[in-house]
Scaffold this motif. Structure first.
Motif, PDB file in Angstrom:
ATOM      1  N   ALA A  68     -18.555 -46.135 -39.074  1.00  0.00           N
ATOM      2  CA  ALA A  68     -18.108 -45.513 -40.321  1.00  0.00           C
ATOM      3  C   ALA A  68     -17.973 -46.523 -41.456  1.00  0.00           C
ATOM      4  O   ALA A  68     -18.039 -46.146 -42.629  1.00  0.00           O
ATOM      5  N   ARG A  69     -17.793 -47.785 -41.128  1.00  0.00           N
ATOM      6  CA  ARG A  69     -17.652 -48.811 -42.167  1.00  0.00           C
ATOM      7  C   ARG A  69     -18.994 -49.312 -42.683  1.00  0.00           C
ATOM      8  O   ARG A  69     -19.042 -50.043 -43.669  1.00  0.00           O
ATOM      9  N   ASP A  70     -20.081 -48.952 -42.004  1.00  0.00           N
ATOM     10  CA  ASP A  70     -21.431 -49.334 -42.435  1.00  0.00           C
ATOM     11  C   ASP A  70     -21.501 -50.823 -42.740  1.00  0.00           C
ATOM     12  O   ASP A  70     -21.805 -51.248 -43.865  1.00  0.00           O
ATOM     13  N   GLY A  71     -21.182 -51.632 -41.728  1.00  0.00           N
ATOM     14  CA  GLY A  71     -21.171 -53.077 -41.914  1.00  0.00           C
ATOM     15  C   GLY A  71     -22.521 -53.626 -42.348  1.00  0.00           C
ATOM     16  O   GLY A  71     -22.588 -54.515 -43.207  1.00  0.00           O
ATOM     17  N   PHE A  72     -23.615 -53.085 -41.768  1.00  0.00           N
ATOM     18  CA  PHE A  72     -24.943 -53.596 -42.134  1.00  0.00           C
ATOM     19  C   PHE A  72     -25.270 -53.249 -43.579  1.00  0.00           C
ATOM     20  O   PHE A  72     -25.779 -54.079 -44.336  1.00  0.00           O
ATOM     21  N   GLY A  73     -24.980 -52.012 -43.989  1.00  0.00           N
ATOM     22  CA  GLY A  73     -25.256 -51.620 -45.370  1.00  0.00           C
ATOM     23  C   GLY A  73     -24.451 -52.451 -46.359  1.00  0.00           C
ATOM     24  O   GLY A  73     -24.961 -52.861 -47.413  1.00  0.00           O
ATOM     25  N   ALA A  74     -23.164 -52.705 -46.008  1.00  0.00           N
ATOM     26  CA  ALA A  74     -22.328 -53.521 -46.892  1.00  0.00           C
ATOM     27  C   ALA A  74     -22.845 -54.953 -46.964  1.00  0.00           C
ATOM     28  O   ALA A  74     -22.809 -55.588 -48.028  1.00  0.00           O
ATOM     29  N   ARG A 106     -29.237 -72.862 -48.373  1.00  0.00           N
ATOM     30  CA  ARG A 106     -29.404 -71.678 -47.527  1.00  0.00           C
ATOM     31  C   ARG A 106     -28.036 -71.132 -47.128  1.00  0.00           C
ATOM     32  O   ARG A 106     -27.149 -71.882 -46.727  1.00  0.00           O
ATOM     33  N   LEU A 107     -27.868 -69.821 -47.246  1.00  0.00           N
ATOM     34  CA  LEU A 107     -26.666 -69.129 -46.807  1.00  0.00           C
ATOM     35  C   LEU A 107     -27.047 -68.095 -45.744  1.00  0.00           C
ATOM     36  O   LEU A 107     -28.139 -67.511 -45.800  1.00  0.00           O
ATOM     37  N   THR A 108     -26.153 -67.882 -44.797  1.00  0.00           N
ATOM     38  CA  THR A 108     -26.406 -66.901 -43.737  1.00  0.00           C
ATOM     39  C   THR A 108     -25.249 -65.925 -43.664  1.00  0.00           C
ATOM     40  O   THR A 108     -24.093 -66.331 -43.512  1.00  0.00           O
ATOM     41  N   LEU A 109     -25.560 -64.624 -43.800  1.00  0.00           N
ATOM     42  CA  LEU A 109     -24.577 -63.562 -43.623  1.00  0.00           C
ATOM     43  C   LEU A 109     -24.733 -63.016 -42.214  1.00  0.00           C
ATOM     44  O   LEU A 109     -25.858 -62.732 -41.769  1.00  0.00           O
ATOM     45  N   LEU A 110     -23.602 -62.851 -41.499  1.00  0.00           N
ATOM     46  CA  LEU A 110     -23.648 -62.497 -40.088  1.00  0.00           C
ATOM     47  C   LEU A 110     -22.728 -61.307 -39.814  1.00  0.00           C
ATOM     48  O   LEU A 110     -21.555 -61.315 -40.198  1.00  0.00           O
ATOM     49  N   LEU A 111     -23.278 -60.295 -39.141  1.00  0.00           N
ATOM     50  CA  LEU A 111     -22.532 -59.088 -38.756  1.00  0.00           C
ATOM     51  C   LEU A 111     -22.367 -59.068 -37.240  1.00  0.00           C
ATOM     52  O   LEU A 111     -23.351 -59.112 -36.507  1.00  0.00           O
ATOM     53  N   ASP A 112     -21.113 -59.031 -36.783  1.00  0.00           N
ATOM     54  CA  ASP A 112     -20.822 -58.893 -35.356  1.00  0.00           C
ATOM     55  C   ASP A 112     -20.876 -57.403 -35.034  1.00  0.00           C
ATOM     56  O   ASP A 112     -19.882 -56.683 -35.143  1.00  0.00           O
ATOM     57  N   VAL A 113     -22.028 -56.925 -34.604  1.00  0.00           N
ATOM     58  CA  VAL A 113     -22.308 -55.487 -34.549  1.00  0.00           C
ATOM     59  C   VAL A 113     -21.298 -54.700 -33.708  1.00  0.00           C
ATOM     60  O   VAL A 113     -20.761 -53.699 -34.176  1.00  0.00           O
ATOM     61  N   PRO A 114     -20.982 -55.093 -32.452  1.00  0.00           N
ATOM     62  CA  PRO A 114     -20.077 -54.250 -31.655  1.00  0.00           C
ATOM     63  C   PRO A 114     -18.636 -54.250 -32.133  1.00  0.00           C
ATOM     64  O   PRO A 114     -17.842 -53.439 -31.656  1.00  0.00           O
ATOM     65  N   CYS A 115     -18.287 -55.124 -33.063  1.00  0.00           N
ATOM     66  CA  CYS A 115     -16.891 -55.212 -33.521  1.00  0.00           C
ATOM     67  C   CYS A 115     -16.638 -54.474 -34.829  1.00  0.00           C
ATOM     68  O   CYS A 115     -15.515 -54.490 -35.332  1.00  0.00           O
ATOM     69  N   VAL A 116     -17.651 -53.828 -35.384  1.00  0.00           N
ATOM     70  CA  VAL A 116     -17.486 -53.102 -36.651  1.00  0.00           C
ATOM     71  C   VAL A 116     -17.836 -51.639 -36.419  1.00  0.00           C
ATOM     72  O   VAL A 116     -18.923 -51.327 -35.928  1.00  0.00           O
ATOM     73  N   ALA A 117     -16.923 -50.754 -36.776  1.00  0.00           N
ATOM     74  CA  ALA A 117     -17.131 -49.322 -36.561  1.00  0.00           C
ATOM     75  C   ALA A 117     -18.283 -48.811 -37.415  1.00  0.00           C
ATOM     76  O   ALA A 117     -18.479 -49.267 -38.550  1.00  0.00           O
TER      77      ALA A 117
END
Length: 463
Positions: free
Chosen positions: A397-403, A384-395
């Motif tokens: 415009a960079r579309d962190g969730f989409g990436a 199992r692998l987990t990808l994690l996005l720190d939402v308030p720390c990514v602008a």
């Protein structure tokens, strides 16, 4: 002699001793005020024993002895501190629910007001969202205070977890000034051409800092200020920063080779873990008075109750917007060999950090999201692998969730895996699209609060 007479004699002795100590303290205070008033680093020409040599050349103005400008120019940049006279500042208003409030701030930067926020709520089983009703101040041009818009939340099958918590002489400027000993400001790019006023606002921000004006008795060079200011850089886990008003009229981080007529300190009101408390503030005031005496400055100390209210309010806002968004990859067949997996992840673009984290870089020194293998370094396989996005720390415009979703889908093909939620249920494209909409609402909510995701303010609060 009776007990009553003994008590009277003892009381009289205590009273006399108190009067004597009080008089001594007043005498010391008066002596200190007189010494400060008459202290001067300028050469007194009346005390010279030799005749001054007259020179026929044109006089050269020493910036150290130049008088401070009567009024510093007013900057209109969105992130620059406004240096207008106190009498000319219009006090902004903001609302707490339906009750109008007035900013109680003071100083060149102003201070954030007191507000209340609604506690964060959990969205379905995967995403932690908040519906704050907080009204925070405005953008970095102090002081402005627009309201924070509440963002509606909807159910979404995605996981969100809370994060763990020697100076040069004044008379002779140094031939090669050393760089300013100012702590680095979190930035998303390494642009060296940032105006000093923007750097000053990034260090001492009226929205997230308690402002501490220091009135200096006389202009001083950065060489004399920095060694003293270094003695107070941290209170608890809250950083303390300083900026100075240069003779040019601009606020900037204190650095060598520049003469400053005023100082402004700032202690961060809240972090991801805690708010500034009474004990930390008392320590700050005591140490601030000590360093102020060393540089001949008089600090303006804000009221503790007001500061504590602001700190608690800001920490509630941080807690309400502290969200980490995660998706999981589960192996379709046998678990992956960790050694082989490292190579595949590096080909995908991940950078393996010394602490064992896999980080996807944004290309400018920051990070978009991270990946965890969910096993200790000693284990050989993982399923199992987990990808994690720190939402308030990514602008946005960079579309962190989409990436992150695009990376997950690429790994699905490379590793023969499936995208699942925390309950091992497959995550459909419709669910992913719904989550993406909620992320946009979250970003809009932070933008309305004047703490945009990925901004310097957000990085200071959520790092």
């Amino acid at each position: 002699m009776t007990d009553f007479q003994t008590s009277l004699i003892a009381a009289a002795g205590v009273f006399v001793a108190g009067v004597f100590i009080y008089n001594k303290w007043q005498e010391h205070k008066a002596k200190k005020s007189v010494e400060r008033a008459f202290a001067s680093e300028h050469d007194d020409v009346l005390m010279r024993t030799e005749e001054p040599a007259f020179d026929a050349t044109e006089p050269v103005l020493d910036p150290l002895h130049a008088p401070a400008p009567a009024h510093a120019p007013v900057h209109t940049h969105a992130d620059a501190p406004v240096h207008a006279p106190a009498s000319a500042r219009a006090e902004p208003s903001f609302t707490l629910g339906d009750v109008p409030m007035v900013d109680a701030g003071s100083g060149a930067y102003g201070k954030p007001p007191h507000e209340e926020v609604v506690a964060p709520s959990v969205v379905a089983d995967d995403v932690q969202r908040a519906e704050p009703s907080v009204d925070l101040p405005g953008d970095a041009t102090p002081p402005v205070s627009p309201a924070v818009a509440a963002a509606p939340a909807a159910a979404a099958p995605v996981s969100v977890s809370s994060p763990a918590p020697s100076p040069a002489p004044v008379s002779a400027p140094a031939p090669a000034p050393a760089p300013a000993a100012q702590p680095p400001v979190p930035q998303r790019s390494a642009d060296a051409a940032v105006p000093p006023s923007e750097l000053a606002t990034a260090l001492v921000d009226p929205l997230i800092d308690c402002l501490l004006p220091l009135d200096m008795a006389a202009p001083l060079r950065g060489e004399k200020l920095l060694p003293v200011l270094q003695k107070l850089r941290l209170v608890g886990n809250k950083p303390v920063h300083y900026v100075g008003l240069a003779v040019s009229g601009d606020w900037e981080p204190v650095q060598y080779g520049t003469v400053y007529t005023k100082l402004q300190g700032g202690v961060q009101l809240a972090s991801r873990t805690t708010a500034l408390n009474e004990l930390e503030y008392s320590e700050l005031v005591t140490r601030l008075r000590t360093i102020s005496d060393e540089i001949g400055a008089e600090p303006q100390i804000p009221d503790m109750m007001e500061v504590m209210a602001e700190a608690r309010n800001l920490h509630r806002f941080v807690a309400a917007h502290d969200a980490q968004l995660g998706v999981n990859l589960a192996a379709n067949g046998a678990p992956w060999d960790v050694t082989t997996l490292v190579g595949a992840l590096e080909k995908q673009g991940f950078d393996l950090r010394p602490d064992g984290r896999f980080v996807m870089s944004d290309g400018e020194g920051g990070q978009l999201f991270t990946l965890s293998t969910n096993v200790s370094p000693a284990e050989e396989t993982t399923g199992r692998l987990t990808l994690l996005l720190d939402v308030p720390c990514v602008a946005p415009a960079r579309d962190g969730f989409g990436a992150m979703i695009a990376c997950a889908k690429s790994l699905v093909q490379r590793l023969d895996a499936i995208i699942v939620d925390d309950y091992n249920q497959p995550l459909s494209d419709a669910s992913i699209a719904e989550i993406a909409g909620q992320v946009k609402e979250f970003y809009a909510d932070m933008e309305a609060s004047d703490i945009p995701a990925g901004s310097t303010r957000a990085l200071r609060l959520f790092n």
